[in-house]
Motif scaffolding. Structure first.
Motif: not given
Ligand code: ADP
Ligand code: ZN
Ligand code: ZN
Length: 754
Positions: A216, A221, A245, A248-249, A401, A571
């Protein structure tokens, strides 16, 4: 019938060559197919680029010998891409082919027979079915009954066969691997006429990816995702600027899932796969078997199978890879994600094609109908500028997040600390105290020291003065051997001063301690802590790198000392303190991107602390605590950095306000090299204009044991046509390489050096 000719790309530093197609076999040859062609005394695998009827103007035209595989080796889209890469990056299509086609798919040999032996085949696998005359319930059970009394193992194997077939019918064929019976048993069954065996090409499996595990999205986001959608509708390329953090993934995964649902493929580029284990496990959790991982450390066979699998597919894959993955056959490509788009590893610098996978992704978006997303917490100024000018879409994600806050950042003055006697072995009191606190709470520490690609310089221990070139303004490099300072841009040299010219108190000292020394002193200072080091030396293989990372991740190590390898995308939940031991090293690189890179590195490394709670701290040690870039990084103020840097770039005529082409020359004799380089520089000045071409100069790595290097930089100002200037450069290079004397000097061309 008219004679047919084919323009064929061969994996050499050459453009396409023209061959005759034998009249009686013209139907065998198609664009994109791999063919056997003679070049010089050898036979190569070439790829047909074009078939036509124009006879080339030379006398002897050689014939294509035959087809290598009965399927295309490159798609029409790939051929168009190669042509663009060759023209933009000033190399040949042959060099692009060399990088794009896995080695096993492009054999070369001395004779036709040797060649045939080297042609790759996917390998054969055995398939089994019930013998045709037993495909009848009654006959089959009679045959089985006959086995039962004395041939229990053969009977069991037949029963297993029928179980695997299940209700598939008696003419079903199954792979040998599906049965657990030993090979002699199977062979007996074949000899006895119960089973028949067929050998088939082992085709790579196809899967269509679909999203199986969705998370979710947070409100922020979701908003960013909506905005991404509307930007992608309007533009080919969009920049996603989201702080470290911010998650974006998950946005990439949502967008990828939508593309895959339409049956299209998605390419997901990352700077370094060894640092992307989390990402890969998240993606395989989300997409199962539809995920293809592609990188340079796969075995040649695995690379080849992935290549064939993708070239036979019609889309529906998600492919994760490093820069070379952009050269794969990406049929029905819908979306390219370039994560950490600012990372310099997207640019190939050492061998041709010296292409940027990021910029290639942008070209594909503009020309081959896929959309491209560039994502970063610290976008390159080029991408940011394009977004600012409205060429790219622009979406921001400004909060982390979950509950994670960005860590507090402190700038710690090394000179003041040293004067007060509070500095121990490269660590100021402030950082020392933070490390102690973290360790006493059972938390982890990361210490960053940039050493790779780092040129030594001198600095005054009292006032922080460092030597700069009076002509170019860049930091002078210190050469230990003769204790001299040298400018890597213009070649200016002077001796290292014995008294600081600024404060006249102390003798400026060479700076340049590396991670190894830091590790030593950290071990001494914190004797109970478990310390590990991650840099180019310790991470010599992927396995070793993994084990160092795993050790830190699982809490077996308390302090991780490392180079910029540790800044990328990690991370780690247990990290509460991040220390940057000497930010001056970053700033003092003799490069117009030094400030931008300093900002990027500091913000990325800062983002590693306090990911899961709110007590993260980062300490940046520097002798220039008032430096604007360091302050902007500490405040995480990207826009302030971009404003001031873009202003400087415009003033001094650097990208994105100009394009650069660097010509690197090398030879074993310095005198000869410098003669040739000066001659080439003056010819370029004549053709392009004196202000657009620098003098030949010694680059930052001026020589190896047996080679000397020199560089010439061409600046293509805004408003001038890059392709026209490149044509003039080609003209000068053509003359240079045909000249009796200078042809012995080799020249490498690097367009858009990073
Ligand atoms: P970025 O690439 O923007 O630095 P990440 O995509 O690595 O950030 O996300 C940061 C952390 O937050 C990760 O541990 C990820 O699993 C968690 N996270 C991000 N969005 C969600 C979501 N919608 N639900 C659960 N966990 C999330
Ligand atoms: Zn200079
Ligand atoms: Zn001084």
């Amino acid at each position: 019938m008219e004679n047919l000719y084919a323009d064929i790309i061969v994996p050499l530093a050459l453009g396409p060559l023209t061959f005759a197609i034998p009249a009686e076999r013209s139907e065998e040859f198609e664009v994109g197919w791999g063919v056997e062609v003679p070049v010089g005394t050898k036979i190569y695998t070439g790829i047909i680029k074009r078939i036509h009827t124009t006879r080339p103007p030379y006398k002897k035209i050689r014939e294509v010998m035959g087809v290598v595989r009965s399927e295309p080796l490159a798609s029409v889209e790939q051929l168009a891409l190669w042509e663009w890469i060759a023209s933009y990056y000033m190399c040949t299509e042959g060099e692009v082919m060399r990088a794009a086609i896995p080695s096993l798919l492009k054999p070369s040999a001395g004779t036709d027979d040797d060649f045939a032996e080297r042609v790759f085949s996917l390998g054969q696998v055995q398939w089994l079915s019930i013998a045709p005359d037993l495909r009848d319930e009654h006959k089959l059970s009679t045959a089985l009954d006959a086995l039962l009394p004395r041939r229990k193992a053969r009977y069991a194997a037949m029963v297993e066969f029928l179980e695997v077939v299940d209700d598939g019918g008696l003419d079903t064929e199954i792979p040998r691997k599906a049965l657990s019976a030993a090979t002699p048993i199977i062979n007996h069954l074949i000899e006895d006429g119960l089973l028949v065996s067929t050998l088939r090409e082992r085709t790579p499996q196809y899967y269509l990816a679909s999203l199986s595990r969705q998370r979710t999205l947070s409100e922020a986001q979701q908003q960013a995702l909506d905005k991404l959608h509307s930007e992608l509708d309007r533009r080919n390329t969009t920049l996603l600027h989201g702080i470290t953090g911010s998650g974006k993934t998950e946005l990439y995964i949502s967008l990828a899932a939508e593309m895959l649902a339409k049956g299209r493929s998605v390419l997901y580029l990352v700077p370094e796969l060894a640092l992307s284990e989390h990402l890969i496990s998240r993606l395989s959790e989300a997409f199962d078997e539809g995920l293809v991982v592609y990188h340079s450390q796969l075995t040649p066979r695995a690379r080849t199978e992935a290549y064939i699998k993708l070239s036979r597919s019609e889309g529906g894959y998600i492919i994760v890879g490093t820069r070379s993955a952009i050269l794969l056959p990406l049929t029905n490509l819908g979306l390219i994600i370039v994560d950490e788009e600012h990372d310099r590893s997207y640019k190939q610098e050492d061998t041709a094609p010296r292409f940027s996978a990021r910029d290639t992704a942008v070209w594909i978006a503009g020309n081959l109908g896929a959309k491209t997303i560039l994502g970063s917490a610290t976008p390159s100024l080029e991408s940011f500028h394009n977004a600012y000018m409205g060429k790219y879409g622009y979406v921001t994600l400004g909060e982390r997040y979950g509950s994670g806050e960005l860590p507090q950042v402190h700038i710690s003055d090394t000179i003041r600390s040293a004067k007060r006697g509070e500095r121990k072995g490269h660590i100021n009191k402030e950082l020392y105290d933070d490390i102690n606190t973290a360790l006493s709470k059972g938390r982890q520490v990361m210490l960053f020291q940039n050493r790779r690609g780092f040129a030594p310089y001198i600095e005054c221990p009292d006032c922080g003065w460092s030597a700069r070139c009076p002509q170019c303004g860049v930091t002078l490099t210190y050469y230990k051997g003769d204790r001299r300072l040298r400018c890597n841009l213009c070649g200016y040299t002077t001796s290292s001063p014995s008294k600081c010219p600024s404060c006249r108190i102390s003798e400026p000292q060479p700076q340049g301690f590396g991670t190894e020394k830091i590790e030593e002193s950290v071990v001494e200072m914190f004797p109970t802590a478990r310390v590990a080091r991650l840099d180019g030396d310790t991470a010599s293989s992927r396995g070793r790198m993994r084990s160092i990372i795993n050790g830190f991740e699982s809490g077996q190590t308390d302090i991780l000392v490392g180079t910029n390898l540790i800044t990328k995308g990690f991370d780690f939940e247990g990290v509460s303190v991040v220390g940057v031991l000497n930010a001056d090293n970053l700033l003092s690189r003799p490069d117009f991107r030094a400030d931008e890179r300093t900002f990027q590195t500091l913000v990325q490394i800062t983002g590693r602390a306090g990911r899961k709670d709110n007590c993260g701290r980062t300490v940046i040690q520097t002798s220039q605590p008032t430096n604007a870039t360091i302050r902007q990084a500490a405040a995480g103020d990207y826009y302030a950095m971009a404003r001031s840097q873009i202003r400087d770039r415009e003033t001094f005529g650097y990208p994105p306000f100009a394009r650069l082409v660097v010509l690197s020359l090398k030879h074993t004799s310095y005198e000869f090299l410098s003669f040739g380089a000066r001659r080439l520089a003056s010819r370029l000045k004549e053709l392009i204009g004196p202000e657009a071409v620098t003098d030949a100069h010694i680059p930052s790595v001026g020589r190896t044991a047996e080679m000397f290097f020199m560089e010439i930089m061409v600046r293509i100002e805004k408003g001038r046509s890059p392709s026209e200037v490149k044509a003039l450069i080609r003209e000068a290079l053509g003359e240079f390489s045909h000249d009796k004397v200078t042809k012995r000097i080799s020249v490498a061309v690097n367009v858009d050096p990073q």
